[in-house]
Design a protein around this motif. Sequence first.
Motif, mmCIF file in Angstrom:
data_model
loop_
_atom_site.group_PDB
_atom_site.id
_atom_site.type_symbol
_atom_site.label_atom_id
_atom_site.label_comp_id
_atom_site.label_asym_id
_atom_site.label_seq_id
_atom_site.Cartn_x
_atom_site.Cartn_y
_atom_site.Cartn_z
ATOM 1 N N GLY A 134 0.835 -1.208 0.000
ATOM 2 C CA GLY A 134 0.000 0.000 0.000
ATOM 3 C C GLY A 134 0.866 1.252 0.000
ATOM 4 N N GLY A 135 1.973 1.180 0.715
ATOM 5 C CA GLY A 135 2.874 2.335 0.830
ATOM 6 C C GLY A 135 3.497 2.706 -0.511
ATOM 7 N N ILE A 136 3.842 1.685 -1.308
ATOM 8 C CA ILE A 136 4.441 1.968 -2.625
ATOM 9 C C ILE A 136 3.376 2.544 -3.557
ATOM 10 C CG2 ILE A 136 5.523 0.923 -4.663
ATOM 11 C CD1 ILE A 136 6.881 -1.065 -2.688
ATOM 12 N N ILE A 166 11.062 -3.800 -11.091
ATOM 13 C CA ILE A 166 11.014 -2.417 -11.586
ATOM 14 C C ILE A 166 11.871 -1.555 -10.664
ATOM 15 C CG2 ILE A 166 9.508 -0.466 -12.189
ATOM 16 C CD1 ILE A 166 7.207 -2.464 -12.471
ATOM 17 N N TYR A 167 12.794 -0.827 -11.265
ATOM 18 C CA TYR A 167 13.671 0.017 -10.457
ATOM 19 C C TYR A 167 12.993 1.344 -10.139
ATOM 20 C CZ TYR A 167 17.117 -3.516 -10.833
ATOM 21 O OH TYR A 167 17.755 -4.712 -10.706
ATOM 22 N N SER A 168 13.268 1.824 -8.974
ATOM 23 C CA SER A 168 12.662 3.066 -8.513
ATOM 24 C C SER A 168 12.911 4.208 -9.509
ATOM 25 C CB SER A 168 13.252 3.410 -7.144
ATOM 26 O OG SER A 168 12.609 4.490 -6.597
ATOM 27 N N PHE A 173 7.143 8.928 -9.187
ATOM 28 C CA PHE A 173 6.413 9.082 -7.924
ATOM 29 C C PHE A 173 5.911 10.513 -7.789
ATOM 30 C CE2 PHE A 173 8.950 5.348 -6.690
ATOM 31 C CZ PHE A 173 7.969 4.585 -6.083
ATOM 32 N N ASN A 174 4.674 10.630 -7.353
ATOM 33 C CA ASN A 174 4.123 11.949 -7.042
ATOM 34 C C ASN A 174 3.676 11.926 -5.590
ATOM 35 O OD1 ASN A 174 4.267 12.989 -9.727
ATOM 36 N ND2 ASN A 174 2.593 11.578 -10.218
ATOM 37 N N CYS A 178 1.808 7.011 -7.594
ATOM 38 C CA CYS A 178 2.911 6.644 -8.482
ATOM 39 C C CYS A 178 2.307 6.142 -9.785
ATOM 40 C CB CYS A 178 3.801 5.585 -7.838
ATOM 41 S SG CYS A 178 3.046 3.959 -7.756
ATOM 42 N N ASN A 179 3.140 6.036 -10.814
ATOM 43 C CA ASN A 179 2.567 5.673 -12.120
ATOM 44 C C ASN A 179 2.640 4.178 -12.425
ATOM 45 O OD1 ASN A 179 5.287 5.419 -12.602
ATOM 46 N ND2 ASN A 179 5.264 6.476 -14.567
#
Length: 305
Positions: A134-136, A166-168, A173-174, A178-179
Motif C-alpha cells: 500500500g505504501g508503494i 522495476i527500479y525506482s 512518484f508523485n 505513483c505511475n
Amino acid sequence: MDLISQIKKIESKISSKILFNEKLSNYSWFNVGGPGKVFFTPRNLNELSIFLKNIKNFDNIKILGVGSNTLVRDGGFSGIIIRLGKTFAHTSILGNDRIIAGGSVLDKSLSNFAMQNSLSGFEFLSCIPGTIGGGIRMNSGCYGEDISKILISVQVMDFNGKVHIIYSSDIKFNYRDCNLEDNLIFISATFQGVKKDKAEIKKKIDYLVEKKKKDQPSKIKTCGSTFKNPKNNKAWKLIRDSGCAGMKFGEAHISEKHCNFFVNEGNAKSSDLENLIKVVKKKVLEKTGINLELEIKIIGENFEE
Ligand SMILES: Cc1cc2nc3c(=O)[nH]c(=O)nc-3n(C[C@H](O)[C@H](O)[C@H](O)COP(=O)(O)OP(=O)(O)OC[C@H]3O[C@@H](n4cnc5c(N)ncnc54)[C@H](O)[C@@H]3O)c2cc1C
C-alpha cells in the motif's frame, strides 16, 4: 466460463485460501462495506502465479493491503480481491545497508526491523498504519519523508502471473501516488538504509510517533487523510474554512481533532461516508474554488435495494 466456475477449477490446483462473499468491512479501517465475491489469500508466489494464469478474460481484480486507505462500498465488490498474507510478510538484510521486505510487511514492522539492524531512513514508517504494498502504491509518507526516497526496486507480479523487477528510477512518484499500473501486485521491495546508531534511530521514532499522536486522532475507524493536500495548501484548513468542521452524515463524522479525517462513529454506511465526502468537496469548491482530490481509494459497487 463464469468467474465462480473458473475459481472452482483453480481450487483443485492450489492449497491457498479462497473465500466467497467475504465481509470486506473486516478488511478496511473504516469498517464498512459489503462482501467481496472472491477473496484470495495466496499461500506463496507460485500459487499466486497459478491462480492468475488460470483466470481467463477477467480483469476486475483489486489488491488489498490492510485497508487503511480503502473505502469499500455497501454493495461490496463483484470481482476478485487479492490480499497478500503472512508468507509475504518477510524481512531480510541485503549486504550491509539494504533491506528486502515482502509486500504485506507492515510499515511499522519494517521501521522496527531497520532500527534493530541500525539502519536509518525508515523511521517515518512507524507513523503509517499500512503495508509496504500500500505504501508503494500511495507513495506514503509523513514529516517530509516518503517511500520513494528509500525504495531501490520493487518486485511485481502482473495479472498474467509473470514476475518483473522495476527500479525506482523508472517509476514516476508523485505526492501520494505513483505511475505503476493497477494490474501489478507488489510482492516485495528492496530499500536503501543508512547506517546509524540504534539509540539515535529509536529516539527519532519515539519523537515522530509522539508528534503524530498529538497531531492526529487515533483508535478510531478512519482511513486517515481523506483528501490530498493541494499544492501549497492544506486540505484540513480548506475544509475548516469552508465551514465543514464537525459536519456529519448519519454516523459518518468529520473528526473533531483533524478536519481531513473522516470517521465511522459506529454503524455508518459506506454511502454515509461517501455522501459526506461529496458534500465537503462541493462546499470547499464553492467557497475556495479548489477542487479537492481524494487520497483514499474507493472500491466496489453501490448497494441496490
Ligand atoms: C490513522 C491513519 C493515519 C494515516 N497516516 C498516514 C500518513 O501519515 N501518511 C500516509 O501517506 N498515509 C497515511 N495513512 C493512509 C494509509 O495508511 C496509507 O496510504 C498506507 O500506505 C495504505 O496501506 P494499506 O496496506 O492499508 O493499503 P490499502 O488501503 O489496503 O490499499 C491502498 C492502495 O494500495 C494498493 N495496494 C495495497 N497493497 C498492494 C500490493 N501488495 N500490491 C499492489 N497494490 C497494493 C491497493 O490496491 C490500493 O490501491 C493513514 C491512515 C490511517 C488510518
